[in-house]
Design a protein around this motif. Structure first.
Motif, mmCIF file in Angstrom:
data_model
loop_
_atom_site.group_PDB
_atom_site.id
_atom_site.type_symbol
_atom_site.label_atom_id
_atom_site.label_comp_id
_atom_site.label_asym_id
_atom_site.label_seq_id
_atom_site.Cartn_x
_atom_site.Cartn_y
_atom_site.Cartn_z
ATOM 1 N N VAL A 77 0.884 -1.166 0.000
ATOM 2 C CA VAL A 77 0.000 0.000 0.000
ATOM 3 C C VAL A 77 0.924 1.219 0.000
ATOM 4 O O VAL A 77 1.493 1.581 1.033
ATOM 5 N N HIS A 78 1.087 1.796 -1.174
ATOM 6 C CA HIS A 78 2.081 2.861 -1.377
ATOM 7 C C HIS A 78 1.412 4.229 -1.217
ATOM 8 O O HIS A 78 0.747 4.722 -2.127
ATOM 9 N N LEU A 79 1.608 4.827 -0.041
ATOM 10 C CA LEU A 79 0.986 6.103 0.296
ATOM 11 C C LEU A 79 1.997 7.233 0.475
ATOM 12 O O LEU A 79 1.616 8.388 0.636
ATOM 13 N N ALA A 80 3.283 6.892 0.472
ATOM 14 C CA ALA A 80 4.313 7.916 0.665
ATOM 15 C C ALA A 80 4.367 8.846 -0.541
ATOM 16 O O ALA A 80 4.304 8.402 -1.688
ATOM 17 N N ALA A 81 4.473 10.138 -0.272
ATOM 18 C CA ALA A 81 4.580 11.134 -1.342
ATOM 19 C C ALA A 81 4.920 12.477 -0.719
ATOM 20 O O ALA A 81 4.683 12.701 0.475
ATOM 21 N N GLN A 82 5.472 13.357 -1.539
ATOM 22 C CA GLN A 82 5.580 14.751 -1.127
ATOM 23 C C GLN A 82 4.259 15.409 -1.476
ATOM 24 O O GLN A 82 3.897 15.526 -2.645
ATOM 25 N N ALA A 83 3.508 15.769 -0.444
ATOM 26 C CA ALA A 83 2.168 16.317 -0.639
ATOM 27 C C ALA A 83 2.214 17.834 -0.741
ATOM 28 O O ALA A 83 3.245 18.465 -0.519
ATOM 29 N N GLY A 84 1.042 18.407 -1.056
ATOM 30 C CA GLY A 84 0.898 19.854 -1.061
ATOM 31 C C GLY A 84 0.972 20.452 -2.451
ATOM 32 O O GLY A 84 1.968 20.264 -3.159
ATOM 33 N N VAL A 85 -0.077 21.157 -2.848
ATOM 34 C CA VAL A 85 -0.118 21.770 -4.170
ATOM 35 C C VAL A 85 0.783 23.002 -4.223
ATOM 36 O O VAL A 85 1.629 23.133 -5.108
ATOM 37 N N ARG A 86 0.643 23.911 -3.261
ATOM 38 C CA ARG A 86 1.402 25.165 -3.320
ATOM 39 C C ARG A 86 2.882 24.958 -3.016
ATOM 40 O O ARG A 86 3.736 25.659 -3.561
ATOM 41 N N TYR A 87 3.195 23.997 -2.151
ATOM 42 C CA TYR A 87 4.595 23.740 -1.792
ATOM 43 C C TYR A 87 5.402 23.295 -3.010
ATOM 44 O O TYR A 87 6.614 23.503 -3.064
ATOM 45 N N SER A 88 4.726 22.724 -4.008
ATOM 46 C CA SER A 88 5.430 22.282 -5.212
ATOM 47 C C SER A 88 5.979 23.462 -6.005
ATOM 48 O O SER A 88 6.881 23.296 -6.830
ATOM 49 N N LEU A 89 5.456 24.654 -5.762
ATOM 50 C CA LEU A 89 5.987 25.853 -6.404
ATOM 51 C C LEU A 89 7.293 26.302 -5.753
ATOM 52 O O LEU A 89 8.104 26.968 -6.379
ATOM 53 N N GLU A 90 7.474 25.905 -4.489
ATOM 54 C CA GLU A 90 8.654 26.331 -3.738
ATOM 55 C C GLU A 90 9.777 25.296 -3.785
ATOM 56 O O GLU A 90 10.954 25.659 -3.835
ATOM 57 N N GLN A 91 9.418 24.024 -3.745
ATOM 58 C CA GLN A 91 10.415 22.951 -3.675
ATOM 59 C C GLN A 91 10.135 21.888 -4.747
ATOM 60 O O GLN A 91 9.800 20.747 -4.439
ATOM 61 N N PRO A 92 10.261 22.238 -6.008
ATOM 62 C CA PRO A 92 9.876 21.301 -7.070
ATOM 63 C C PRO A 92 10.686 20.012 -7.081
ATOM 64 O O PRO A 92 10.153 18.939 -7.393
ATOM 65 N N PHE A 93 11.966 20.085 -6.725
ATOM 66 C CA PHE A 93 12.785 18.883 -6.815
ATOM 67 C C PHE A 93 12.421 17.851 -5.744
ATOM 68 O O PHE A 93 12.658 16.655 -5.922
ATOM 69 N N ALA A 94 11.812 18.314 -4.650
ATOM 70 C CA ALA A 94 11.340 17.362 -3.636
ATOM 71 C C ALA A 94 10.249 16.475 -4.214
ATOM 72 O O ALA A 94 10.121 15.294 -3.853
ATOM 73 N N TYR A 95 9.460 17.009 -5.130
ATOM 74 C CA TYR A 95 8.371 16.246 -5.755
ATOM 75 C C TYR A 95 8.914 15.247 -6.770
ATOM 76 O O TYR A 95 8.405 14.138 -6.906
ATOM 77 N N ALA A 96 9.971 15.642 -7.473
ATOM 78 C CA ALA A 96 10.589 14.709 -8.409
ATOM 79 C C ALA A 96 11.199 13.525 -7.660
ATOM 80 O O ALA A 96 11.041 12.370 -8.061
ATOM 81 N N ALA A 97 11.884 13.802 -6.545
ATOM 82 C CA ALA A 97 12.541 12.733 -5.795
ATOM 83 C C ALA A 97 11.540 11.794 -5.137
ATOM 84 O O ALA A 97 11.659 10.571 -5.234
ATOM 85 N N SER A 98 10.532 12.362 -4.482
ATOM 86 C CA SER A 98 9.597 11.533 -3.724
ATOM 87 C C SER A 98 8.525 10.914 -4.609
ATOM 88 O O SER A 98 8.290 9.706 -4.568
ATOM 89 N N ASN A 99 7.880 11.731 -5.431
ATOM 90 C CA ASN A 99 6.709 11.264 -6.166
ATOM 91 C C ASN A 99 7.055 10.523 -7.451
ATOM 92 O O ASN A 99 6.313 9.625 -7.854
ATOM 93 N N LEU A 100 8.146 10.888 -8.088
ATOM 94 C CA LEU A 100 8.526 10.222 -9.333
ATOM 95 C C LEU A 100 9.539 9.107 -9.080
ATOM 96 O O LEU A 100 9.253 7.937 -9.333
ATOM 97 N N THR A 101 10.703 9.458 -8.549
ATOM 98 C CA THR A 101 11.713 8.434 -8.270
ATOM 99 C C THR A 101 11.210 7.455 -7.219
ATOM 100 O O THR A 101 11.427 6.241 -7.319
#
Length: 321
Positions: A77-101
């Motif tokens: 059950v894979h629930l881990a992710a970098q959440a937050g819509v607005r935070y993705s504007l500030e820390q985009p690479f955190a979303y690539a590492a957590s949500n994609l990789t």
């Protein structure tokens, strides 16, 4: 039976892990305990998970380390992710590492593992972006994301579909709609509003509170996840996508009113224009999930907020005591 829950220290992950443990299932929890919000809350959740729970602090981007944890796991059950819509504007690479990789790491673990029979993974209502009619149905277009977060979650869905096509992985993706409740995330609006009201600080409403959200109580979310858990995919449809929401859009102003009533304090309202990344309304068509497993959310917003506030008061006292 052994189940891996990624994001086990998170809001939904904690509740799912507790529900699985309640069934007598062994749970392997994975979480990196990042500092996106108060780590004390994550640690407090973990402390409540007792016998049958084994925890590993791990960044999912470390695919080699994750692969070593997959032995004997039958469901992920894979629930881990970098959440937050607005935070993705500030820390985009955190979303690539957590949500994609991170998602790719889980897919690779399942692909090369010999025991995993079903991968259940978290997507988001954000994938619908603009251009979809309400209520959102799973066959609506999802090719106009309005945030990087939404784009990464849609990319996860497409990666999963490709792994099913190439390697036959059995998978179910769940598009969550505005989950709330006890042990929730401080970055979510209902939690932030409660904090502001108690501190006498302004509560920001966009477009004078005319935005509407499909607020879904955590117990209903867990019921839906367990329903999918109990009804894995067959060979005819090895990859599936379902909405999981409350099937009821409600004004954000109603949320604030209920918080004021339960907290016994008035909110100081500040009105601002809606950010570009925020939809005007979200509303889930949950008929497909209902047909699969009888999913039928039962918790009205007034009842769910009352339960959240009851917990929040205790947590606030413990945090500041």
């Amino acid at each position: 039976m052994r189940v891996m829950v990624t994001g086990a220290a998170g809001f939904i992950g904690y509740h799912v892990a507790a529900a699985l443990l309640g069934r007598g299932i062994e749970v392997v929890g994975v979480d990196d305990l990042n500092a996106y919000y108060d780590v004390r809350l994550k640690q407090a959740r973990l402390a409540r998970l007792g016998q049958g729970f084994v925890f590993h602090r791990l960044d999912l981007a470390d695919h080699a380390a994750l692969a070593r944890l997959g032995d004997g796991v039958e469901v992920v059950v894979h629930l881990a992710a970098q959440a937050g819509v607005r935070y993705s504007l500030e820390q985009p690479f955190a979303y690539a590492a957590s949500n994609l990789t991170g998602h790719l790491s889980v897919l690779e673990m399942v692909r090369h593992g010999k025991t995993v029979k079903h991968l259940i993974y978290a997507s988001s209502s954000s994938v619908y972006g603009t251009g979809s009619a309400l209520p959102y149905a799973e066959d609506a277009r999802a090719d106009q994301p309005t945030s990087l977060y939404a784009a990464t979650k849609r990319a996860d869905e497409l990666m999963s579909r490709s792994y099913t096509h190439l390697f036959g992985l059995k998978q179910t993706g769940l598009r969550f709609f505005t989950v709330y409740g006890p042990w929730g995330r401080p970055d979510m609006a209902y939690f932030g509003f409660a904090e502001a009201i108690m501190a006498g600080e302004p509560v920001t409403l966009y477009d004078e509170g005319r935005l509407k959200r499909d607020f879904t109580y955590i117990d209903d979310i867990v019921a839906g996840i367990l329903g999918v858990f109990d009804h894995p995919p067959g060979d005819a449809a090895p990859h599936r996508l379902f909405n999981i929401g409350n099937n009821r859009a409600e004004y954000v102003t109603d949320l604030v009113r209920l918080l004021e009533e339960q907290l016994g304090r008035q909110a100081v309202i500040v009105n601002r224009p809606k950010p570009e990344a925020d939809p005007v309304e979200t509303w889930a068509d949950v008929s497909a999930l209902g047909a699969l497993c009888g999913y039928a959310p039962t918790t009205r917003l007034e009842a769910g907020i009352a339960r959240f506030v009851e917990w929040y008061k205790d947590w606030r006292e413990m945090r500041e005591g």
